[in-house]
Design a protein around this motif. Structure first.
Motif, PDB file in Angstrom:
ATOM      1  N   TRP A  81       0.766  -1.047   0.249  1.00 60.94           N
ATOM      2  CA  TRP A  81      -0.097  -0.072   0.108  1.00 60.94           C
ATOM      3  C   TRP A  81       1.029   1.341  -0.013  1.00 60.94           C
ATOM      4  O   TRP A  81       0.435   2.125  -0.631  1.00 60.94           O
ATOM      5  N   VAL A  82       1.958   1.256   0.607  1.00 57.70           N
ATOM      6  CA  VAL A  82       2.840   2.365   0.983  1.00 57.70           C
ATOM      7  C   VAL A  82       3.636   2.844  -0.461  1.00 57.70           C
ATOM      8  O   VAL A  82       3.749   3.823  -0.995  1.00 57.70           O
TER       9      VAL A  82
ATOM     10  N   ARG B  88       0.319   3.231  -5.413  1.00 57.06           N
ATOM     11  CA  ARG B  88       0.150   4.661  -5.796  1.00 57.06           C
ATOM     12  C   ARG B  88       0.851   4.564  -7.451  1.00 57.06           C
ATOM     13  O   ARG B  88       0.080   5.123  -8.354  1.00 57.06           O
TER      14      ARG B  88
ATOM     15  N   THR C 216      -4.487   6.222  -0.199  1.00 54.22           N
ATOM     16  CA  THR C 216      -3.932   6.892   0.761  1.00 54.22           C
ATOM     17  C   THR C 216      -4.707   6.470   2.012  1.00 54.22           C
ATOM     18  O   THR C 216      -4.477   6.034   2.993  1.00 54.22           O
TER      19      THR C 216
ATOM     20  N   VAL D 271       3.364  10.840  -9.040  1.00 58.85           N
ATOM     21  CA  VAL D 271       3.028  10.320  -7.662  1.00 58.85           C
ATOM     22  C   VAL D 271       3.829  10.568  -6.369  1.00 58.85           C
ATOM     23  O   VAL D 271       3.098  10.704  -5.444  1.00 58.85           O
ATOM     24  N   GLY D 272       5.152  11.106  -6.786  1.00 59.55           N
ATOM     25  CA  GLY D 272       5.724  11.637  -5.470  1.00 59.55           C
ATOM     26  C   GLY D 272       6.177  10.754  -4.515  1.00 59.55           C
ATOM     27  O   GLY D 272       5.702   9.597  -4.634  1.00 59.55           O
ATOM     28  N   PRO D 273       7.095  10.963  -4.066  1.00 57.23           N
ATOM     29  CA  PRO D 273       8.181   9.856  -2.905  1.00 57.23           C
ATOM     30  C   PRO D 273       6.753   9.486  -1.819  1.00 57.23           C
ATOM     31  O   PRO D 273       6.115  10.081  -1.379  1.00 57.23           O
ATOM     32  N   ALA D 274       7.107   8.335  -1.337  1.00 51.56           N
ATOM     33  CA  ALA D 274       6.054   7.942   0.045  1.00 51.56           C
ATOM     34  C   ALA D 274       6.420   8.695   1.086  1.00 51.56           C
ATOM     35  O   ALA D 274       5.150   8.893   1.591  1.00 51.56           O
ATOM     36  N   PHE D 275       7.202   9.005   1.182  1.00 47.53           N
ATOM     37  CA  PHE D 275       7.613   9.705   3.136  1.00 47.53           C
ATOM     38  C   PHE D 275       7.851  11.213   2.723  1.00 47.53           C
ATOM     39  O   PHE D 275       8.037  11.958   3.837  1.00 47.53           O
ATOM     40  N   ARG D 276       7.552  12.018   1.667  1.00 50.02           N
ATOM     41  CA  ARG D 276       7.558  13.328   1.677  1.00 50.02           C
ATOM     42  C   ARG D 276       6.678  13.847   0.575  1.00 50.02           C
ATOM     43  O   ARG D 276       6.220  13.437  -0.357  1.00 50.02           O
ATOM     44  N   PRO D 277       6.090  15.065   0.991  1.00 49.33           N
ATOM     45  CA  PRO D 277       5.238  15.556   0.040  1.00 49.33           C
ATOM     46  C   PRO D 277       5.585  15.733  -1.170  1.00 49.33           C
ATOM     47  O   PRO D 277       6.836  16.080  -1.372  1.00 49.33           O
ATOM     48  N   ALA D 278       4.740  15.365  -2.283  1.00 44.88           N
ATOM     49  CA  ALA D 278       5.204  15.524  -3.553  1.00 44.88           C
ATOM     50  C   ALA D 278       5.493  17.076  -4.017  1.00 44.88           C
ATOM     51  O   ALA D 278       4.829  17.867  -3.460  1.00 44.88           O
TER      52      ALA D 278
ATOM     53  N   ILE E 219       5.606   2.078   9.622  1.00 45.48           N
ATOM     54  CA  ILE E 219       5.773   2.433   8.199  1.00 45.48           C
ATOM     55  C   ILE E 219       4.429   3.253   7.935  1.00 45.48           C
ATOM     56  O   ILE E 219       4.576   4.096   7.168  1.00 45.48           O
ATOM     57  N   GLU E 220       3.265   2.645   8.120  1.00 38.17           N
ATOM     58  CA  GLU E 220       2.139   3.130   7.861  1.00 38.17           C
ATOM     59  C   GLU E 220       1.822   4.502   8.617  1.00 38.17           C
ATOM     60  O   GLU E 220       1.403   5.501   7.819  1.00 38.17           O
TER      61      GLU E 220
ATOM     62  N   ALA F  82       4.059   6.581   9.390  1.00 38.92           N
ATOM     63  CA  ALA F  82       5.000   7.775   8.779  1.00 38.92           C
ATOM     64  C   ALA F  82       4.641   7.928   7.377  1.00 38.92           C
ATOM     65  O   ALA F  82       4.528   9.241   6.938  1.00 38.92           O
ATOM     66  N   PHE F  83       3.892   6.992   6.499  1.00 36.05           N
ATOM     67  CA  PHE F  83       3.366   7.409   5.337  1.00 36.05           C
ATOM     68  C   PHE F  83       2.069   8.317   5.395  1.00 36.05           C
ATOM     69  O   PHE F  83       1.994   9.219   4.825  1.00 36.05           O
ATOM     70  N   LEU F  84       1.456   7.946   6.329  1.00 36.44           N
ATOM     71  CA  LEU F  84       0.057   8.909   6.653  1.00 36.44           C
ATOM     72  C   LEU F  84       0.613  10.139   7.088  1.00 36.44           C
ATOM     73  O   LEU F  84      -0.040  11.414   6.560  1.00 36.44           O
TER      74      LEU F  84
ATOM     75  N   ALA G  75       3.277  11.934   6.126  1.00 33.26           N
ATOM     76  CA  ALA G  75       3.792  12.537   5.058  1.00 33.26           C
ATOM     77  C   ALA G  75       2.734  13.038   4.006  1.00 33.26           C
ATOM     78  O   ALA G  75       2.894  14.079   3.347  1.00 33.26           O
ATOM     79  N   HIS G  76       1.505  12.177   4.168  1.00 28.31           N
ATOM     80  CA  HIS G  76       0.523  12.488   3.159  1.00 28.31           C
ATOM     81  C   HIS G  76      -0.492  13.419   3.855  1.00 28.31           C
ATOM     82  O   HIS G  76      -1.651  13.580   3.022  1.00 28.31           O
TER      83      HIS G  76
ATOM     84  N   ARG H 113      -1.926  16.889   2.325  1.00 26.89           N
ATOM     85  CA  ARG H 113      -1.855  17.000   0.833  1.00 26.89           C
ATOM     86  C   ARG H 113      -2.862  17.502  -0.001  1.00 26.89           C
ATOM     87  O   ARG H 113      -4.169  16.826   0.223  1.00 26.89           O
TER      88      ARG H 113
ATOM     89  N   GLU I 186      -2.642  17.190  -5.946  1.00 30.39           N
ATOM     90  CA  GLU I 186      -1.531  16.418  -6.309  1.00 30.39           C
ATOM     91  C   GLU I 186      -1.900  14.905  -6.333  1.00 30.39           C
ATOM     92  O   GLU I 186      -0.807  14.432  -6.824  1.00 30.39           O
TER      93      GLU I 186
END
Lengths: 507, 42
Positions: free
Chosen positions: A90-91, A95, A272, A489-496, B23-24, B26-28, B30-31, B34, B38
């Motif tokens: 999913w991460v 996407r 997401t 798509v942008g990276p998983a852990f930083r805003p695109a 991990i999940e 951290a992903f959330l 970051a998003h 948003r 985007e």
């Protein structure tokens, strides 16, 4: 009202709901895209539950509880593998896969591969269709076998009756309702599985006299059941067992029946949002199944077949109304996988072979009708396999799970993350992953501490995909397209961040 | 031993559940926030 009447009543109510979902889903299944990916309009909670309940078949309830019973805490390595597999899918995978498949307007995973590698020879489609059909046939039959066994265990009904009832219902709603009915019925089935696996371990631990009493009972049988390396210890066989258990989760990264869910999402926001639901759901599924198995070991030591612990606990620890629900949940787990496999196999025949290779001129409505007919034919074949003399057992579920995963996962991962991947590399990787899985089971497994075929299969697929890609040329324009997809798509852990002109996109 | 299980067993259980969750989250994070533009519309 007798206990049997209560159980049958619950069963009938459940099956009636599925039939209604089938009829409701049928309204949007008049063309190929509607029938195979529900028009790409599914919301987050549907794709999350559908993905997990498809990935977790009746094996979760009968096989994984049995594993918890048989090996104890050691089975938590499966939990680690599956939770990581779902999370990483999913991460990291969902996407970019969604972005690519929207760009191509793909309906199937072979669609994506054919467009990604500009495969005009149709080799990728034909190889994909062969692998999907060969693996889903017996995988589906194994699920129908579980239906027959569940009816026998809970109701004392004939095995044949269980197979036929389970198959008839799943065939109806899959044929009539298409992927929309499959996904929404998966949601219902996933919620039932979730509630059951939340309740069963709690009641099991309480029935065993509480947490400490349960562990004492298990420890008295064998103290190694409470150790991470189990009865095998730090031996080559123990390490192989751990690696195999963790590797079960690899399939979540690329098995086509799971990737279809990402493709069918309304947009990337649904992915997401759905990721948290999917991760929490798989944790409850797996921790619940293993813990219930351990509690079952404390309650009912010495079972000849550990895979009977779930129906045994369901019928012994609960009143009849719950026993009916526990039967329904086994059927739910079976059906949520069977429907997805049937529709996957049907799409391989109709979309990937008939529409794209043989008869591109056929109208959409005709193709959708062929799709429904193919679903019926494939399901009928699975019924005959399940009723045959040699009944398919659960080891085949793990075999087919890895066969599909090893053929597709390395290629899909390379296609998404490595712009240098070529068409020849993809074909070689698919064939190598599939052949290595089959060959390992047939010739090598017993000589290598029963190492699970997912590991050599995945490694062979990855090695061949990368190796052959390095000595061949990637398709023209694929690298630029890859950069554009990842910029979007942008990276998983930083805003695109959208790249400015001339700047390299973030990958 | 802690609550009937060895520390190694607890470590396995915690990693099995916690690694994916970490991990999940951290992903959330970051998003979070948003803007919808985007995301890739179909």
């Amino acid at each position: 009202v007798t206990a049997s009447a209560t159980i049958v009543g619950i069963l009938v109510a459940y099956l009636a709901i599925l039939l209604a979902i089938g009829v409701w889903g049928g309204r949007g299944s008049g063309d190929v895209k509607g029938y195979y990916v529900a028009g790409k309009k599914l919301p987050s909670w549907v794709i999350a539950f559908s993905s997990n309940s498809t990935g977790e078949s009746a094996w979760l309830l009968l096989g994984l509880t049995g594993m918890g019973y048989l090996v104890g805490v050691h089975a938590f390595w499966v939990v680690l593998g599956e939770v990581l597999g779902v999370t990483l899918a999913w991460v990291f995978v969902a996407r970019p896969f969604k972005a690519y498949t929207d760009r191509y307007d793909s309906v199937t995973v072979p669609d994506f591969l054919a467009d990604r590698f500009r495969d005009r020879s149709h080799v990728l489609r034909l190889v994909s269709a062969f692998i999907i059909l060969s693996m889903t046939a017996a995988y589906t039959a194994a699920q129908l076998t579980a239906s027959g066994k569940a009816f026998s265990a809970f109701l004392g009904a004939e095995y044949t009756t269980g197979v036929l009832v389970g198959a008839a219902i799943v065939l109806f709603y899959t044929t009539v309702g298409g992927f929309k009915a499959v996904a929404y019925s998966d949601l219902l089935q996933g919620v039932l599985m979730f509630l059951c696996l939340l309740l069963l371990p709690i009641v099991g631990i309480a029935a065993a006299g509480g947490w400490t009493a349960m562990l004492d009972s298990v420890r008295a049988q064998d103290p190694l059941l409470l150790e991470p390396m189990g009865t095998l210890g730090f031996t080559p066989a123990g390490v192989a067992s751990v690696a195999g258990f963790v590797a079960i989760g690899v399939a979540f990264l690329g098995a086509p029946q799971l990737l279809t869910r990402f493709m069918a999402a309304r947009d990337t926001r649904q992915i997401t949002h759905g990721s948290l639901i999917a991760v929490l759901c798989i944790i409850v599924f797996d921790v619940g199944a293993v813990t219930a198995g351990i509690a079952g070991r404390a309650l009912y030591p010495g079972l000849a077949d550990p895979e009977t612990i779930y129906p045994l606990m369901g019928s012994e620890l609960f009143p009849a109304v719950f026993t009916g629900i526990f039967l329904v949940v086994v059927l739910a787990a079976m059906m949520s996988t069977t429907d997805s496999l049937l529709i996957l196999a049907s799409s391989a025949v109709v979309r990937d072979v008939l529409q794209k290779v043989i008869r591109p001129d056929l109208p959409q409505r005709t193709l959708a009708r062929y799709g429904k007919a193919t679903t019926v034919v494939l399901g009928t074949g699975a019924i005959f396999m399940a009723l045959g003399e040699v009944r398919v057992i659960f080891w085949f579920v793990l075999f087919a799970w890895s066969g599909l995963a090893c053929a597709f996962t390395p290629v899909v991962l390379c296609a998404l993350f490595w712009k240098r991947t070529t068409r020849a590399g993809a074909v070689a990787g698919m064939v190598a992953g599939f052949v290595a899985t089959v060959a390992w089971v047939l010739f090598f497994k017993t000589g290598f501490y029963e190492l699970y075929e997912m590991i050599p299969g995945f490694l062979a697929g990855l090695l061949f995909t990368v190796g052959v890609s390095l000595v061949t040329e990637p398709p023209g324009g694929a690298a630029e397209e890859h950069d554009a997809v990842w910029a979007e798509v942008g990276p998983a852990f930083r805003p695109a961040v959208q790249p400015s002109a001339g700047e390299s996109p973030v990958v | 031993m802690l609550a009937g299980l060895s520390l190694a067993s607890w470590a396995l259980i915690l990693v099995a559940v916690g690694a994916g969750l970490a991990i999940e989250i951290a992903f959330l994070r970051a998003h979070r926030g948003r803007p919808p533009s985007e995301d890739h519309p179909r």
